[in-house]
Write a protein that holds these residues in place. Sequence first.
Motif, PDB file in Angstrom:
ATOM      1  N   ASP A  36      14.084  27.188 -62.363  1.00 46.84           N
ATOM      2  CA  ASP A  36      14.601  27.806 -61.135  1.00 46.84           C
ATOM      3  C   ASP A  36      13.697  28.937 -60.648  1.00 46.84           C
ATOM      4  O   ASP A  36      13.532  29.132 -59.445  1.00 46.84           O
ATOM      5  CB  ASP A  36      16.021  28.345 -61.378  1.00 46.84           C
ATOM      6  CG  ASP A  36      17.022  27.209 -61.572  1.00 46.84           C
ATOM      7  OD1 ASP A  36      16.735  26.103 -61.077  1.00 46.84           O
ATOM      8  OD2 ASP A  36      18.054  27.433 -62.230  1.00 46.84           O
ATOM      9  N   ILE A  37      13.137  29.687 -61.584  1.00 48.19           N
ATOM     10  CA  ILE A  37      12.224  30.756 -61.205  1.00 48.19           C
ATOM     11  C   ILE A  37      10.972  30.132 -60.568  1.00 48.19           C
ATOM     12  O   ILE A  37      10.550  29.036 -60.949  1.00 48.19           O
ATOM     13  CB  ILE A  37      11.853  31.617 -62.441  1.00 48.19           C
ATOM     14  CG1 ILE A  37      10.963  32.789 -62.048  1.00 48.19           C
ATOM     15  CG2 ILE A  37      11.171  30.779 -63.509  1.00 48.19           C
ATOM     16  CD1 ILE A  37      10.711  33.764 -63.199  1.00 48.19           C
ATOM     17  N   ALA A  38      10.405  30.836 -59.586  1.00 46.61           N
ATOM     18  CA  ALA A  38       9.271  30.276 -58.840  1.00 46.61           C
ATOM     19  C   ALA A  38       8.055  30.066 -59.742  1.00 46.61           C
ATOM     20  O   ALA A  38       7.824  30.830 -60.684  1.00 46.61           O
ATOM     21  CB  ALA A  38       8.901  31.209 -57.692  1.00 46.61           C
ATOM     22  N   LYS A  39       7.305  29.042 -59.445  1.00 44.37           N
ATOM     23  CA  LYS A  39       6.059  28.774 -60.170  1.00 44.37           C
ATOM     24  C   LYS A  39       5.128  29.974 -60.006  1.00 44.37           C
ATOM     25  O   LYS A  39       4.948  30.464 -58.881  1.00 44.37           O
ATOM     26  CB  LYS A  39       5.430  27.506 -59.591  1.00 44.37           C
ATOM     27  CG  LYS A  39       4.126  27.087 -60.229  1.00 44.37           C
ATOM     28  CD  LYS A  39       3.646  25.795 -59.555  1.00 44.37           C
ATOM     29  CE  LYS A  39       2.232  25.476 -59.905  1.00 44.37           C
ATOM     30  NZ  LYS A  39       1.786  24.221 -59.246  1.00 44.37           N
ATOM     31  N   PRO A  40       4.539  30.458 -61.103  1.00 42.73           N
ATOM     32  CA  PRO A  40       3.724  31.679 -61.003  1.00 42.73           C
ATOM     33  C   PRO A  40       2.374  31.430 -60.326  1.00 42.73           C
ATOM     34  O   PRO A  40       1.813  30.341 -60.409  1.00 42.73           O
ATOM     35  CB  PRO A  40       3.533  32.079 -62.459  1.00 42.73           C
ATOM     36  CG  PRO A  40       3.605  30.786 -63.209  1.00 42.73           C
ATOM     37  CD  PRO A  40       4.606  29.942 -62.481  1.00 42.73           C
ATOM     38  N   THR A  41       1.881  32.483 -59.703  1.00 45.50           N
ATOM     39  CA  THR A  41       0.517  32.451 -59.176  1.00 45.50           C
ATOM     40  C   THR A  41      -0.429  32.845 -60.309  1.00 45.50           C
ATOM     41  O   THR A  41       0.000  33.336 -61.358  1.00 45.50           O
ATOM     42  CB  THR A  41       0.374  33.456 -58.025  1.00 45.50           C
ATOM     43  OG1 THR A  41       0.616  34.776 -58.557  1.00 45.50           O
ATOM     44  CG2 THR A  41       1.357  33.155 -56.901  1.00 45.50           C
ATOM     45  N   ASP A  42      -1.730  32.662 -60.077  1.00 43.89           N
ATOM     46  CA  ASP A  42      -2.711  33.092 -61.086  1.00 43.89           C
ATOM     47  C   ASP A  42      -2.591  34.588 -61.333  1.00 43.89           C
ATOM     48  O   ASP A  42      -2.719  35.054 -62.473  1.00 43.89           O
ATOM     49  CB  ASP A  42      -4.128  32.748 -60.620  1.00 43.89           C
ATOM     50  CG  ASP A  42      -4.391  31.245 -60.648  1.00 43.89           C
ATOM     51  OD1 ASP A  42      -3.602  30.514 -61.296  1.00 43.89           O
ATOM     52  OD2 ASP A  42      -5.375  30.802 -60.027  1.00 43.89           O
ATOM     53  N   ALA A  43      -2.351  35.335 -60.272  1.00 44.22           N
ATOM     54  CA  ALA A  43      -2.235  36.793 -60.406  1.00 44.22           C
ATOM     55  C   ALA A  43      -1.024  37.165 -61.251  1.00 44.22           C
ATOM     56  O   ALA A  43      -1.083  38.090 -62.079  1.00 44.22           O
ATOM     57  CB  ALA A  43      -2.125  37.430 -59.022  1.00 44.22           C
ATOM     58  N   GLN A  44       0.070  36.443 -61.067  1.00 43.40           N
ATOM     59  CA  GLN A  44       1.273  36.734 -61.858  1.00 43.40           C
ATOM     60  C   GLN A  44       1.056  36.411 -63.339  1.00 43.40           C
ATOM     61  O   GLN A  44       1.571  37.116 -64.202  1.00 43.40           O
ATOM     62  CB  GLN A  44       2.462  35.952 -61.298  1.00 43.40           C
ATOM     63  CG  GLN A  44       2.988  36.520 -59.985  1.00 43.40           C
ATOM     64  CD  GLN A  44       4.036  35.631 -59.338  1.00 43.40           C
ATOM     65  OE1 GLN A  44       3.846  34.412 -59.221  1.00 43.40           O
ATOM     66  NE2 GLN A  44       5.145  36.225 -58.921  1.00 43.40           N
ATOM     67  N   LEU A  45       0.290  35.372 -63.610  1.00 43.59           N
ATOM     68  CA  LEU A  45      -0.009  35.048 -65.012  1.00 43.59           C
ATOM     69  C   LEU A  45      -0.968  36.073 -65.611  1.00 43.59           C
ATOM     70  O   LEU A  45      -0.840  36.457 -66.783  1.00 43.59           O
ATOM     71  CB  LEU A  45      -0.589  33.637 -65.126  1.00 43.59           C
ATOM     72  CG  LEU A  45       0.390  32.477 -64.873  1.00 43.59           C
ATOM     73  CD1 LEU A  45      -0.315  31.139 -65.015  1.00 43.59           C
ATOM     74  CD2 LEU A  45       1.584  32.548 -65.831  1.00 43.59           C
ATOM     75  N   SER A  46      -1.916  36.526 -64.808  1.00 41.79           N
ATOM     76  CA  SER A  46      -2.861  37.546 -65.295  1.00 41.79           C
ATOM     77  C   SER A  46      -2.137  38.846 -65.620  1.00 41.79           C
ATOM     78  O   SER A  46      -2.524  39.573 -66.537  1.00 41.79           O
ATOM     79  CB  SER A  46      -3.948  37.809 -64.249  1.00 41.79           C
ATOM     80  OG  SER A  46      -4.742  36.654 -64.076  1.00 41.79           O
ATOM     81  N   ALA A  47      -1.096  39.123 -64.873  1.00 44.05           N
ATOM     82  CA  ALA A  47      -0.360  40.377 -65.066  1.00 44.05           C
ATOM     83  C   ALA A  47       0.340  40.438 -66.425  1.00 44.05           C
ATOM     84  O   ALA A  47       0.630  41.536 -66.922  1.00 44.05           O
ATOM     85  CB  ALA A  47       0.666  40.542 -63.948  1.00 44.05           C
ATOM     86  N   VAL A  48       0.594  39.287 -67.029  1.00 44.36           N
ATOM     87  CA  VAL A  48       1.274  39.289 -68.336  1.00 44.36           C
ATOM     88  C   VAL A  48       0.303  38.950 -69.471  1.00 44.36           C
ATOM     89  O   VAL A  48       0.719  38.654 -70.593  1.00 44.36           O
ATOM     90  CB  VAL A  48       2.458  38.288 -68.344  1.00 44.36           C
ATOM     91  CG1 VAL A  48       3.548  38.734 -67.369  1.00 44.36           C
ATOM     92  CG2 VAL A  48       1.989  36.875 -68.024  1.00 44.36           C
ATOM     93  N   GLU A  49      -0.978  39.035 -69.174  1.00 41.08           N
ATOM     94  CA  GLU A  49      -2.013  38.674 -70.157  1.00 41.08           C
ATOM     95  C   GLU A  49      -1.886  39.499 -71.446  1.00 41.08           C
ATOM     96  O   GLU A  49      -1.928  38.950 -72.554  1.00 41.08           O
ATOM     97  CB  GLU A  49      -3.404  38.882 -69.540  1.00 41.08           C
ATOM     98  CG  GLU A  49      -4.568  38.607 -70.475  1.00 41.08           C
ATOM     99  CD  GLU A  49      -4.959  37.134 -70.521  1.00 41.08           C
ATOM    100  OE1 GLU A  49      -4.921  36.487 -69.465  1.00 41.08           O
ATOM    101  OE2 GLU A  49      -5.276  36.651 -71.613  1.00 41.08           O
ATOM    102  N   ASN A  50      -1.722  40.806 -71.314  1.00 42.02           N
ATOM    103  CA  ASN A  50      -1.662  41.658 -72.509  1.00 42.02           C
ATOM    104  C   ASN A  50      -0.459  41.327 -73.388  1.00 42.02           C
ATOM    105  O   ASN A  50      -0.573  41.233 -74.621  1.00 42.02           O
ATOM    106  CB  ASN A  50      -1.621  43.140 -72.110  1.00 42.02           C
ATOM    107  CG  ASN A  50      -2.967  43.603 -71.569  1.00 42.02           C
ATOM    108  OD1 ASN A  50      -3.999  42.975 -71.812  1.00 42.02           O
ATOM    109  ND2 ASN A  50      -2.953  44.694 -70.802  1.00 42.02           N
ATOM    110  N   ASP A  51       0.692  41.144 -72.757  1.00 40.79           N
ATOM    111  CA  ASP A  51       1.893  40.801 -73.527  1.00 40.79           C
ATOM    112  C   ASP A  51       1.735  39.433 -74.199  1.00 40.79           C
ATOM    113  O   ASP A  51       2.178  39.227 -75.333  1.00 40.79           O
ATOM    114  CB  ASP A  51       3.119  40.782 -72.613  1.00 40.79           C
ATOM    115  CG  ASP A  51       3.521  42.183 -72.173  1.00 40.79           C
ATOM    116  OD1 ASP A  51       3.161  43.144 -72.886  1.00 40.79           O
ATOM    117  OD2 ASP A  51       4.181  42.307 -71.120  1.00 40.79           O
ATOM    118  N   ALA A  52       1.102  38.520 -73.497  1.00 35.00           N
ATOM    119  CA  ALA A  52       0.894  37.180 -74.062  1.00 35.00           C
ATOM    120  C   ALA A  52      -0.090  37.244 -75.231  1.00 35.00           C
ATOM    121  O   ALA A  52       0.085  36.557 -76.248  1.00 35.00           O
ATOM    122  CB  ALA A  52       0.381  36.236 -72.979  1.00 35.00           C
ATOM    123  N   ASP A  53      -1.120  38.081 -75.094  1.00 31.27           N
ATOM    124  CA  ASP A  53      -2.073  38.263 -76.190  1.00 31.27           C
ATOM    125  C   ASP A  53      -1.362  38.770 -77.441  1.00 31.27           C
ATOM    126  O   ASP A  53      -1.599  38.298 -78.556  1.00 31.27           O
ATOM    127  CB  ASP A  53      -3.156  39.269 -75.769  1.00 31.27           C
ATOM    128  CG  ASP A  53      -4.459  38.573 -75.420  1.00 31.27           C
ATOM    129  OD1 ASP A  53      -4.688  37.455 -75.939  1.00 31.27           O
ATOM    130  OD2 ASP A  53      -5.244  39.138 -74.645  1.00 31.27           O
TER     131      ASP A  53
END
Lengths: 103, 217
Positions: free
Chosen positions: A39-56
């Motif tokens: 249901d949540i919108a598909k992320p943009t590249d920028a939105q994925l980059s914004a969570v890079e540190n947490d994902a790392d």
Amino acid sequence: MAKITSKIIQYVGSDVDFDRDVILQDDGDGVYIKEWNLDIAKPTDAQLSAVENDADKMDRNAKVDAIRRNAYGNIEDQLDEIYHDINAWKLRIKKIKEDNPKE
Amino acid sequence: MAYIGKTPTAVPLTSSDIAADIINSTHIGDTAISGFDALATAPASTDEFLVSDGGVLKRLDASLIGGDNTPSFFGELASDSSDQSAGARVKVTGMTANEIDTDTAFDGTTFTVPSGEAGKYFIFGMVSMSSVGGSFDGEATDGQIYVNGSSVIKARFRNNTTRDIGEDTQQVSGIINLSAGDTVELYGRFASDDYKFVAQDSAHGGTNFGGFKLIGV
């Protein structure tokens, strides 16, 4: 660089089924989102980059988890260990956790 | 035959005029179907057999018996792949070892159905995958056959316990109705650790892909 699966989990904020909720595909030119069924919108590249540190951090902790699991041994052996000396088992588990801390 | 006097009256030959078993292959010309010469190789498609069709002897073209399971193709992964992203369905490329390609229709990645070869095909693939990311938290693997960019057959393993998957091999196969120009490819997926496709070796099995056209269906 964090896994794309970890970045998507961080973006969504909960666990994701990558066989149903989100289908990732690589036809030879890199991974892309082939299907997005949340249901949540598909992320943009920028939105994925914004969570890079947490994902790392999530990826690093997953590796610690794997090291811990390997050191714990299988559950049958641990039950036998607990039966014979539960306090010794507790100390061993505690040391494994301390030697392999999570962030 | 020479004669003296009056010309003898022609009398038709009857079966009683010929002794039993007296006619053999030496009396029959090579253009007659006699079975005198043996064919020592596989028959060409235009060669003919003699068959009894309801008691009537007939010739049958060899092309009408059986047939070839072609086009056919096969390839093994020539070497381990580069590292792949966890959780992503990834197209397997580079299956060029021990290749079979009867119709020049397989490039080690994609089989394209040649013109005039539409029909039912048996397609099979084996995807061997090994974790490389270090977390060994694999929880699901699958192998899939794609036609024209979409998954049509899927083999899957899903682990609902906390046990890890370090390596897994998925075998996927099926009968697919294909049209000329259709593309067929093999995909693999390993979740949730980064992974690689493994080439053939005695310890790990191997990744391969193949198929052939069915006859008689």
